[in-house]
Design a protein around this motif. Structure first.
Motif, PDB file in Angstrom:
ATOM      1  N   SER A  61      -0.583  -2.832  -4.577  1.00 54.56           N
ATOM      2  CA  SER A  61      -1.550  -3.344  -3.601  1.00 54.56           C
ATOM      3  C   SER A  61      -2.638  -4.197  -4.231  1.00 54.56           C
TER       4      SER A  61
ATOM      5  N   TYR B 168       0.820  -1.213   0.000  1.00 48.83           N
ATOM      6  CA  TYR B 168       0.000   0.000   0.000  1.00 48.83           C
ATOM      7  C   TYR B 168       0.855   1.266   0.000  1.00 48.83           C
TER       8      TYR B 168
ATOM      9  N   ALA C  58       1.898   1.843  -3.523  1.00 52.86           N
ATOM     10  CA  ALA C  58       0.858   1.742  -4.558  1.00 52.86           C
ATOM     11  C   ALA C  58       0.912   2.897  -5.548  1.00 52.86           C
TER      12      ALA C  58
END
Lengths: 287, 159, 747
Positions: free
Chosen positions: C681, B129, B132
């Motif tokens: 992700s 994340y 990302a």
């Protein structure tokens, strides 16, 4: 194009009022994209980050005042704010990448007036209030009244937002925000939903604010959803009614990010999921 | 058109430059200062190839004006190694083949360093994340994520 | 060069290890210079004016106001180039439009100015009068007889009369009797599949820096997959001798096929010629998406018959590909490759190449094959599941093997398809439990792999280290692979060889870095060049020892007498021989030039688990495993990297990536915000299993690995999503709205 970085609100107002087509620069994550694509060609950019207080989060009357240049990352690092308004913080932290988080602000997100702005439904659910400075002095305006349509705000010439105020977090209350995007990150919301709930001592909903993003020309506060939840436990029936109210309130369009039908359906799906999280927080779960 | 005089610090060096008001920090780094290790992949903050830190905060240099750098501390990929000594992330990226074409690599390294400074023990999900906003089209991210996780483990053991 | 038979159980010393890549430090420190990183004294900035219309006749271009703007040094349009040879005519038209603008973003004019801001202003001063014409962007619409026609007179004789002028050509492959085969089936499935156009999505935009001297000599610095191709194409367009244009390849920030042609380069050279100054041009991301090569969008009909035991009795596919505004979609390779994994008695494919008002399709990793595999592997999967059969067993039962006559003609030598299927079957992934709303899919994929013109030179320096000079840009670690093969062959350590990618002045013609050719072809030439250098070094040692050169052999980096009869001499190392080279005949080098053949086809099987959210249609990739034949993995880390990268590009293609055009024919998502490539992700780790079935056409058994990995994922993911959602998905991308609509329609 000129660039100015005033040190006071007064200087900023003077600069903005003295130049037509002047733009305010806070985090710049929308402004610079527009500059680059030649969507705008301003004569003047007024950078407000060097004005005292713009980068601060301060406690005020039990709530929180967030300076207009506070980035999403800074909000996420503020324990008190995260404890009181986790939904607003998580919405702010969904705007763009880690890099964008380092700059993007909720005031900018609001002023950009995109129907899909992530932080706006969460702020509306939180009854947030924008403080606006301008040639006529300072005024407060509920966040829900700031956007007037795609790219349009209620700010007058020379006005800019100096801070966002989040009211005191009441007892037995909680908020949450979720959005739907095709990937896991980096997309603009196809649907966003922010909910703030308060519970009575029996665990029934005493008050609710349900706001939807990206399903109309501007953020939608779904009064019918709040009515549907009032004085009820958040059981399956209440969630069904919430979802139905949200799907009905949505007035979406077909575009490159999703169909109207999809958005209407997902508005209901998200509302259920958000309500469950908000309720858990209201009950004291910190997750 | 008059240019703006900016005094700043880049990779610990006091630096002055002149820039047009609309010039981004990325434009300044690449075209005025010759620091071409910072890459432009999109110019809209969607790819992370232009990642730098400003006062320790990870940002896209394409989303910041050069003029805003006044008085700030900027760190770019060129400042990551200390002389001949590569940063552990740089070593690990080479060792674990975490790059193919290499265009996204500076941005990934700057972003990953910023992560490990904040969180020395990230989970795979944390790394995924955090990164990302750094696009890589060659590797499928697998070896990049592994290299960051392994570097973090090495650095924890070393400290 | 055939596989070395003499050493069947060859023990490699360098090949198969994982050394640090030689360009690693440059690339982790920001020192590596890519296309946009080069400067030249007095350099101008070039920018392109692009069409805002999907299809329009250009009535007039007036550049006079732009030319008059202070700081503007040159303006060019198509008229500056005059007539160009037929083989580059379409490329020229794509670089600058002539009579018509054929797509949104088509280049119309270009300027060179002292700064980017002056160049931007100048573009606004160029006046273009357009007569807007009706447009068409969908392949099936473009084939209709009443569709707006892009070009007159381009239709080939293979197309039956009466079809739209947009249908450029028809191709056909196969053998046997489809109708007879279908009669033997217990079930025949007929489906139509559609895929959207996707972009290669390299992170580095196109960029170049051109200079032209008054006497007509040119220099070009450019990010490209093939600088020899750039030289030849630009020379043809500009009417230059190829030898007068020297092209240097920068480091390249991804290509995937998209940098196998030219867009800016001839324009930059013309601007440099007109201005007398160096001109740098760099595309924005939006220009990259609007005007450089996406792949084709497709519409494919499939008919396959299967017995209840799982035997495919006949396979037919009709493929319609739109490849943008000029002929040349990859439909032929799609039609050849779709059934290539199978041993079929009755197989036929028909392909139609169609033009539309979209940017010209460029190659994209295994061009044409992923779409064909999506359609055919989906249909096979549906049949297998319909009979309750194991989809891996069905593929094994029908799988091609050594001696199989392929669906596109040739008979296969040793191939690895069944090895990948067997590996998949015995992998723990195949039997891992699945949860609610989860599904597992498998699919196979094939790619031809190519060889082509290759020229390398290997020099032994005076101190006995080695420089290898080759002509193919290093797009993903090929310097390391070449260095390893040279070191292996010479018997010296990896760090004693340095590989340099030379400009076009240094070597003979080198084919573009495409077709998964480099590790195979350049590797083969490198080995041959090293052998030539070794032979020369053996001759030098023989001369010193006063024995016959045939009595000297090379082993472990040194010349040695071959056996006791040759005489007793201590070995002479490469350093020893290099040191005395001036006295034994001068510099030592080896070189090799070849039109490489025998690339060796490649197969893969992919396995993927997904979870579909039944309320939103969102798909999450849970687990992914690639099984692929690499022949011989030279640097296994980079082989794995190719497998992983291809799989993830396939994931993007399957789930989210697509070119979205409005009713107005304008591209609506020309940026990385809404052209949604996978982010970190979105993904799990991508597991890899490397199979090594040696390629009989390479001394070490190497096969290309770069492209096959993008062929199976579209179908594998579609099969998994279909299993998880309980409805068969036949259209890509399987975006959440599309999956949700299918679930709602199916439920």
């Amino acid at each position: 194009m000129r660039y100015e970085a005033p040190r006071s609100v007064e200087e900023a107002v003077t600069a903005l009022a003295g130049q037509t087509g002047a733009h305010v620069l806070a985090g710049g994550t929308d402004l610079l994209v527009k500059l680059r694509s030649e969507m705008i060609a301003p004569e003047l950019i007024v950078d407000i980050k060097r004005i005292a207080g713009m980068r601060e989060i301060t406690a005020e009357e039990g709530g929180w005042r967030i300076g207009a240049a506070v980035s999403g990352a800074e909000m996420g690092e503020h324990e008190g704010l995260c404890a009181d308004w986790p939904g607003v913080v998580e919405a702010a932290e969904l705007i763009g990448s880690t890099q964008v988080q380092g700059r993007a602000t909720i005031a900018g997100n609001l002023c950009n007036a995109s129907p899909a702005a992530d932080s706006v439904p969460a702020m509306v659910a939180a009854s947030a209030v924008a403080r606006i400075a301008g040639p006529e002095g300072t005024r407060d305006l509920a966040v829900i009244d700031v956007p007037q349509g795609p790219g349009k705000t209620a700010l007058g010439p020379g006005e800019f937002i100096t801070s966002i105020f989040l009211p005191p977090r009441g007892a037995r209350s909680g908020d949450a925000y979720l959005r739907f995007i095709p990937r896991t990150e980096m997309d603009i919301a196809v649907v966003g939903c922010g909910i703030s709930l308060s519970l009575d001592e029996a665990g029934r909903i005493s008050g609710a604010r349900v706001a939807l993003g990206a399903v109309g020309p501007k953020v939608i506060l779904v009064e019918a959803a709040a009515e549907a939840l009032k004085h009820r436990a958040l059981d399956a029936g209440a969630l069904d009614d919430l979802a139905t109210a949200c799907a009905r309130a949505a007035t979406p369009i077909d575009d490159k990010r999703g169909t109207a039908e999809f958005r209407r359906h997902v508005a209901g799906v998200l509302a259920r999921r958000v309500a469950v999280i908000a309720e858990a927080r209201a009950k004291g779960d910190t997750a | 058109m008059s240019r703006i005089h900016v005094t700043t610090t880049i990779n610990d060096d006091a630096t002055e430059f002149l820039c047009e008001a609309e010039a981004t920090l990325l434009d300044v780094l690449r075209d005025e200062l010759g620091l071409t290790g910072t890459k432009e992949g999109c110019g809209t903050g969607d790819c992370g190839a232009c990642s730098v830190t400003v006062d320790g905060r990870l940002v896209c240099s394409c989303l910041m004006l050069g003029a805003e750098a006044e008085g700030r501390e900027i760190a770019t990929i060129e400042g990551m190694a200390e002389g001949e000594d590569l940063h552990p992330l740089q070593k690990k990226f080479i060792e674990m083949a975490a790059l193919q074409c290499g265009i996204c690599t500076p941005g990934f390294l700057v972003a990953a360093k910023s992560l490990l400074e904040r969180n020395p023990d990230p989970t795979e999900e944390d790394v995924r994340y955090w990164l990302a906003g750094n696009l890589c089209r060659c590797t499928g991210y697998d070896k990049i994520i592994r290299a960051v996780l392994e570097t973090a483990a090495d650095m924890r053991r070393a400290s | 060069m055939a596989l070395d038979d003499s050493k069947k159980t060859r023990e490699f010393k360098v090949v198969g290890t994982r050394p640090d890549r030689p360009d690693g430090i440059d690339k982790v420190t920001g020192r590596a210079r890519f296309g946009a990183d080069m400067v030249a004294p007095g350099m101008l900035t070039g920018r392109v004016l692009r069409s805002p219309h999907a299809h329009a006749r250009i009535l007039r271009i007036d550049t006079s106001r732009a030319e008059a703007l202070p700081g503007v040094k040159a303006v060019v349009t198509r008229a500056d180039f005059g007539a160009v040879p037929a083989h580059v005519a379409d490329i020229m038209e794509n670089c600058l439009a002539g009579e018509k603008a054929l797509y949104d973003g088509h280049a119309i004019a270009a300027v060179a100015a002292v700064s980017a801001s002056v160049a931007r202003q100048a573009l606004r001063l160029i006046e273009v009068d357009y007569e807007v014409l009706p447009h068409v962007t969908d392949v099936d619409e473009a084939m209709k007889p009443d569709a707006p026609v892009l070009h007159e007179g381009r239709q080939q004789e293979t197309v039956p009369p009466g079809m739209s002028g947009n249908v450029i050509s028809r191709c056909e492959f196969g053998h046997g009797d489809i109708e007879a085969g279908l009669k033997q089936a217990d079930r025949v499935i007929e489906r139509t599949y559609r895929t959207a156009a996707t972009h290669q999505g390299y992170i580095e935009p196109h960029a170049c820096l051109a200079t032209m001297t008054a006497d007509g000599q040119g220099e070009l610095w450019v990010c490209t997959q093939g600088h020899y191709m750039v030289r030849n194409t630009c020379a043809a367009i500009l009417g230059m001798d190829q030898g007068r244009l020297r092209v240097t390849a920068s480091e390249i920030g991804g290509g995937f096929g998209g940098k196998t042609t030219v867009f800016l380069e001839p324009v930059a050279l013309m601007l440099a010629r007109k201005s007398g100054r160096p001109v740098r041009m760099v595309m924005s991301r939006s220009e990259v998406l609007r005007a450089t090569g996406p792949t084709a969008s497709t519409s494919i009909d499939v008919r396959i018959g299967m017995t209840k035991e799982g035997r495919i009795t006949a396979g037919f596919a009709e493929l319609r590909f739109q490849g943008g505004a000029w002929p040349g979609s990859p439909v032929g390779m799609g039609a050849m490759s779709g059934f290539a994994p199978y041993d079929l008695e009755n197989v036929k494919t028909v392909g139609w190449d169609v033009v539309t008002n979209r940017p010209k399709a460029a190659a994209y990793r295994a061009p044409g094959a992923p779409m064909a595999a999506f359609a055919i592997e989906s249909a096979i999967d549906e049949l297998a599941h319909g009979f309750g059969l194991d989809p891996l067993e069905v593929r094994l039962m029908n799988g091609a093997d050594e001696g199989t006559k392929s669906s596109y003609g040739p008979t296969y030598p040793a191939i690895g398809l069944k090895a990948t299927l067997e590996a998949a079957k015995s992998h723990p992934h195949w039997t891992a439990p699945l949860g609610k709303n989860q599904g597992r899919g498998v699919a196979c994929g094939f790619w031809f792999n190519f060889g082509g013109d290759t020229s390398v030179s290997l020099s032994v320096t005076p101190d006995g280290t080695v420089t290898l000079t080759e002509g193919n840009p290093d797009i993903g670690g090929s310097r390391a692979a070449m260095t390893m093969m040279a070191a292996e062959e010479l018997g010296i350590p990896y760090d004693q060889v340095r590989t340099v990618i030379a400009d076009t002045g240094a070597l003979g013609q080198n084919e573009v870095t495409h077709g998964s050719r480099v590790t195979f072809s350049v590797g083969l030439a490198t080995i041959a060049a090293a052998r030539a250098a070794k032979a020369e070094m053996c001759r030098r040692a023989a001369r010193v020892w006063g024995i016959d050169p045939d009595a000297v052999e090379w082993e472990d980096g040194a010349a040695r007498p071959a056996g006791p009869n040759a005489g007793k001499f201590p070995p002479m190392t490469i350093r020893d021989i290099a040191a005395i080279a001036p006295k034994t005949g001068g510099p030592i080098s080896g070189h090799h030039e070849v039109m490489a053949e025998g690339a060796g086809v490649s197969f893969a099987t992919h396995m993927v688990d997904v979870e579909v959210d039944p309320e939103t249609g969102a798909t999450k990739i849970l687990r992914y495993t690639v099984f692929q034949d690499a022949g011989k993995a030279v640097h296994p880390s980079y082989v794995e990297g190719q497998f992983q990268g291809g799989a993830v590009q396939g994931i993007g293609w399957a789930l989210n990536e697509e070119y979205i055009y409005g009713e107005d024919g304008i591209l609506q998502n020309a940026g990385f915000l809404d052209y949604r490539i996978p982010v970190a992700s979105d993904l799990p780790m991508i597991d890899t299993v490397i199979l090594e079935i040696p390629n009989p056409g390479h001394p070490y058994g190497v096969r290309g690995v770069g492209e096959t990995s993008i062929v199976p994922p579209l179908a594998a993911i579609a099969n998994a999503v279909s299993a998880a959602a309980g409805v068969r998905m036949t259209q890509l991308p399987m975006s959440p709205p599309r999956v949700l609509a299918a679930i709602q329609a199916g439920g």
